[in-house]
Motif scaffolding. Structure first.
Motif, mmCIF file in Angstrom:
data_model
loop_
_atom_site.group_PDB
_atom_site.id
_atom_site.type_symbol
_atom_site.label_atom_id
_atom_site.label_comp_id
_atom_site.label_asym_id
_atom_site.label_seq_id
_atom_site.Cartn_x
_atom_site.Cartn_y
_atom_site.Cartn_z
ATOM 1 N N MET A 41 30.174 -6.644 10.155
ATOM 2 C CA MET A 41 31.287 -6.701 8.989
ATOM 3 C C MET A 41 30.778 -6.142 7.855
ATOM 4 O O MET A 41 31.402 -5.602 7.115
ATOM 5 C CB MET A 41 31.228 -8.467 8.854
ATOM 6 N N LYS A 42 29.477 -6.206 7.668
ATOM 7 C CA LYS A 42 28.862 -5.530 6.264
ATOM 8 C C LYS A 42 29.182 -4.057 6.277
ATOM 9 O O LYS A 42 29.683 -3.481 5.428
ATOM 10 C CB LYS A 42 27.519 -6.017 6.244
ATOM 11 N N ASN A 43 29.029 -3.531 7.771
ATOM 12 C CA ASN A 43 29.090 -2.318 7.859
ATOM 13 C C ASN A 43 30.581 -1.709 7.547
ATOM 14 O O ASN A 43 30.916 -0.738 6.980
ATOM 15 C CB ASN A 43 28.673 -1.553 9.215
ATOM 16 N N GLN A 44 31.454 -2.631 8.244
ATOM 17 C CA GLN A 44 32.999 -2.151 8.159
ATOM 18 C C GLN A 44 33.285 -2.286 6.630
ATOM 19 O O GLN A 44 34.162 -1.367 6.210
ATOM 20 C CB GLN A 44 33.751 -3.060 8.827
ATOM 21 N N ILE A 45 32.786 -3.278 5.823
ATOM 22 C CA ILE A 45 33.340 -3.319 4.308
ATOM 23 C C ILE A 45 32.698 -2.158 3.664
ATOM 24 O O ILE A 45 33.669 -1.630 2.785
ATOM 25 C CB ILE A 45 32.776 -4.771 3.910
ATOM 26 N N ASN A 46 31.624 -1.718 3.827
ATOM 27 C CA ASN A 46 31.005 -0.738 3.243
ATOM 28 C C ASN A 46 31.420 0.680 3.303
ATOM 29 O O ASN A 46 31.540 1.205 2.564
ATOM 30 C CB ASN A 46 29.360 -0.598 3.425
#
Length: 93
Positions: free
Chosen positions: A85-90
């Motif tokens: 999720m963090k990777n998708q947001i960033n």
């Protein structure tokens, strides 16, 4: 985004009615609340982990009188997002 906007987006994404989407969202929120109130962790792959963190009792002060007061310990709900999720947001920036 508020709840009604989320329901509308869910209905469009799933090609269903807003009524069905609202019932689904309410069911999810109910089950999350129930599990957390029973002390369970809720792990959703690709999203994150919901859990309770206990905050220890402490002393505080009344801002009006300066009197010392005891603040009881309490459970604080928290959410730790998954790495995915963090990777998708960033990467969406």
């Amino acid at each position: 985004m508020n709840k009604s906007e989320l329901v509308k987006a869910m209905a469009e994404q799933s090609q269903s009615s807003q009524k069905v989407s609202k019932l689904a969202l309410d069911a999810i929120l109910y089950q999350l609340t129930k599990a957390l109130s029973e002390g369970e962790k809720v792990y959703l792959p690709q999203f994150g982990t919901f859990e309770l963190r206990y905050c220890l009792p402490k002393q505080g002060r009344n801002p009006k009188t300066g009197e010392v007061i005891d603040i009881e310990g309490y459970n604080q709900p928290s959410l730790k997002f998954s790495a995915n999720m963090k990777n998708q947001i960033n990467s969406a920036e």
